[in-house]
Design an enzyme around this catalytic site. Structure first.
Site, PDB file in Angstrom:
ATOM      1  N   GLN A  61      33.332  36.252  39.215  1.00 44.50           N
ATOM      2  CA  GLN A  61      33.116  35.486  40.433  1.00 44.50           C
ATOM      3  C   GLN A  61      34.026  34.264  40.447  1.00 44.50           C
ATOM      4  O   GLN A  61      34.257  33.647  39.410  1.00 44.50           O
ATOM      5  CB  GLN A  61      31.654  35.053  40.509  1.00 44.50           C
ATOM      6  CG  GLN A  61      31.296  34.249  41.736  1.00 44.50           C
ATOM      7  CD  GLN A  61      31.355  35.078  42.998  1.00 44.50           C
ATOM      8  OE1 GLN A  61      30.862  36.197  43.029  1.00 44.50           O
ATOM      9  NE2 GLN A  61      31.967  34.535  44.028  1.00 44.50           N
ATOM     10  N   LYS A 100      37.181  30.584  38.033  1.00 41.72           N
ATOM     11  CA  LYS A 100      36.931  32.020  37.872  1.00 41.72           C
ATOM     12  C   LYS A 100      36.097  32.235  36.616  1.00 41.72           C
ATOM     13  O   LYS A 100      36.501  31.839  35.519  1.00 41.72           O
ATOM     14  CB  LYS A 100      38.254  32.779  37.769  1.00 41.72           C
ATOM     15  CG  LYS A 100      38.111  34.299  37.749  1.00 41.72           C
ATOM     16  CD  LYS A 100      39.489  34.947  37.816  1.00 41.72           C
ATOM     17  CE  LYS A 100      39.379  36.450  37.919  1.00 41.72           C
ATOM     18  NZ  LYS A 100      40.731  37.086  38.027  1.00 41.72           N
ATOM     19  N   ASP A 140      50.259  43.010  41.058  1.00 40.45           N
ATOM     20  CA  ASP A 140      49.244  43.278  42.081  1.00 40.45           C
ATOM     21  C   ASP A 140      49.495  42.434  43.333  1.00 40.45           C
ATOM     22  O   ASP A 140      48.571  41.889  43.919  1.00 40.45           O
ATOM     23  CB  ASP A 140      47.834  43.022  41.535  1.00 40.45           C
ATOM     24  CG  ASP A 140      46.755  43.717  42.368  1.00 40.45           C
ATOM     25  OD1 ASP A 140      47.080  44.678  43.096  1.00 40.45           O
ATOM     26  OD2 ASP A 140      45.588  43.295  42.296  1.00 40.45           O
TER      27      ASP A 140
END
Length: 559
Positions: A28, A43, A137
């Protein structure tokens, strides 16, 4: 940005938590404030994966990568807690919407804006690559449109020179549609793979469409390896540049310096008149923590650890939020839990199906191999168009069994990819905010899927006993074709499909037969095993079930 929930910590390290920013495969992400007032993105590794050495190694690698890359185009590392659980990292908080959100809400970018975007992102990639790091990514969700220019975020699978990959055998890193062919086919990761992802990301910005179509992840990846990118309608010069970025041979892709030269921009992206209003879409930072007080955070149950976890619903302000999350194909985890949230299909949360076909309702109109979903019966007199309230067509035979915690029949067609749903009763709501006699039914998509045709969803709820013609329980059980109480059909893809839609029984449901409308039956009138059926509707009389769930009502008829 979402409000904090009862189970969220009040602080991590020295940082007071203010809100939720999102969730990823590792954990999260919160908005935090330092003692001196500095905003950070914190994080935190999910508790249920902290005992997995590979996952922790990946998280520590992310921290080291972010620490090493000190770039104007990335959020720099501020602090970290890597010695004991909870494990966390704090980076600079960057205000601004993601590229994905900006395109979804404001539409495709102008060609000149896209050229400036390419130049700015190429400059950012050059800065990152200079540290010997490839992002791996890059996609619209990982580009923030900030006042100082685009920022690259989420280095969770970034990789430096000489580092060992931490992916499972047979699984390529990245996101379908943005991952380069050489990565998918041979797991060869290099700087050129980031250029491919940049081209795909700009194609999305220019068209508002997924660059290699939508559907099953394997099918999208196949198109990325063997097919052509979707740049229909893009200005020819920009289209040619995008094609070069996504060339199948990595050696033929331009490097960042060549991209900047080819774009030949004379105005910075931050001064672009189309870009400037996008920056203002940033969420407002809360002044004080927003959390439901008074509820004791529950213990975390063991959850599946393959793939990213489905996030828990953010409910409307009228009540709290269920905390329990489950992943699987129609699987139910436990009977005594609060609310279960399911992600369908399963297979590690990658959104794929076992046979490689795209599930119904997610097909690209350009992919003739994928079916079109349920068709309207030839003898159906109702007009075409959006459905309102689905009607009894003699196909409602689902029945939920509380002892087995499952239904007697599967859905008539596959649900959409990444479809999540939840069922909460007053008895199973740990917050105690749902009134007795009420049930809350929720659904959403885990990830956004822009530019898909409408997909109308209606929910049917059936009591334990078969209903008579007046919507009252009779003497027989519900293993029959008698329709139950229905909600109004709604387009799953309208607005932000990742936002939860919640329905309350009996308020949002009614019984419809013989042209008459009757209110839904109170739970107390028929205690026992109630069935919840989700339907995909193409008209009021053309619909198919996609999944079945249920709940136990223990209310008794008042004297």
């Amino acid at each position: 940005m979402d409000a904090l929930r009862a189970q969220d910590p009040a602080r991590i390290g020295a940082y007071v938590l203010l809100a939720r920013l999102g969730a990823g495969g590792m954990g999260q992400v919160y908005l935090g404030r330092s003692p001196g007032g500095r905003l950070v993105a914190v994080k935190v590794v999910r508790e249920e994966i902290t005992e997995h050495p590979e996952a922790l190694a990946r998280f520590r690698r992310e921290a080291e990568t972010v620490r090493a890359v000190r770039s104007a185009y990335t959020a720099n590392l501020i602090d970290a807690g890597l010695d004991a659980a909870p494990y966390w990292i704090a980076t600079e908080y960057v205000t601004g919407p993601t590229l994905a959100r900006a395109v979804r809400e404001r539409g495709p970018f102008l060609a000149e804006t896209c050229r400036r975007l390419i130049a700015a992102m190429a400059e950012g990639l050059a800065s990152v690559h200079a540290y010997g790091v490839t992002h791996r990514d890059l996609k619209p969700q990982n580009v923030l449109l900030a006042a100082q220019g685009p920022q690259l975020i989420d280095f969770g699978i970034a990789r430096g020179a000489g580092q060992t990959a931490l992916t499972q055998d047979g699984q390529a890193p990245g996101t379908p549609g943005y991952t380069a062919p050489e990565v998918l086919a041979r797991n060869e990761v290099g700087d050129a793979a980031d250029i491919f992802a940049l081209g795909a990301t700009v194609a999305y910005a220019a068209t508002g469409r997924a660059p290699f179509g939508v559907g099953d992840g394997a099918a999208v990846s196949y198109r990325a390896v063997h097919g052509e990118i979707d740049i229909v309608g893009v200005e020819p010069g920009l289209a040619a540049l995008i094609r070069e970025c996504v060339a199948k041979d990595p050696a033929r892709r331009p490097d960042p310096a060549e991209l900047i030269r080819r774009c030949a921009v004379d105005t910075a992206l931050v001064d672009d008149p189309f870009y400037q209003p996008l920056v203002a879409m940033a969420d407002v930072v809360p002044d004080t923590p927003r959390r439901p007080y008074g509820a004791t955070p529950p213990a975390i149950h063991e959850l599946p650890t393959q793939g990213p976890p489905p996030s828990v619903p953010t409910r409307p302000a009228r009540r709290g939020t269920p905390w329990f999350v489950a992943t699987g194909v129609g699987a139910v985890v436990g009977i005594s839990v609060a609310t279960a949230v399911w992600l369908l299909p399963g297979n590690g949360g990658d959104g794929g199906t076992s046979d490689g076909a795209a599930p119904s309702g997610r097909a690209s109109t350009k992919d003739p191999a994928v079916g079109e979903g349920p068709k309207k019966p030839a003898d159906d007199p109702t007009p075409d168009g959006p459905p309102q309230y689905i009607q009894d067509i003699g196909t409602s035979r689902h029945a939920w069994n509380g002892l087995r915690d499952s239904c007697n029949l599967p859905g008539e067609e596959e649900p959409p990819l990444q479809f999540q749903y939840s069922v909460t009763t007053a008895e199973t709501d740990f917050t105690g905010e749902l009134p007795p006699g009420k049930v809350e039914i929720g659904y959403r998509l885990k990830y956004e899927e822009p530019n898909l045709p409408p997909y109308y969803l209606a929910v049917e709820i059936k009591p334990p006993r078969r209903l008579d013609a007046n919507g009252r329980p009779g003497t027989s059980d519900q293993n029959s074709d008698r329709f139950g109480f229905v909600s109004r059909a709604a387009d799953l893809y309208e607005g932000d499909e990742t936002d939860w839609t919640f329905l309350t029984y009996p308020d949002d449901f009614s019984f419809r037969a013989d042209g008459k409308v009757r209110p839904a039956l109170p739970l107390s009138d028929d205690p026992g095993e109630w069935t919840v059926v989700y339907h995909h509707a193409t008209s009021d009389k053309a619909h198919k079930s996609i999944l079945c769930a249920g709940f136990m009502s223990t209310d008794t008829v008042s004297e």
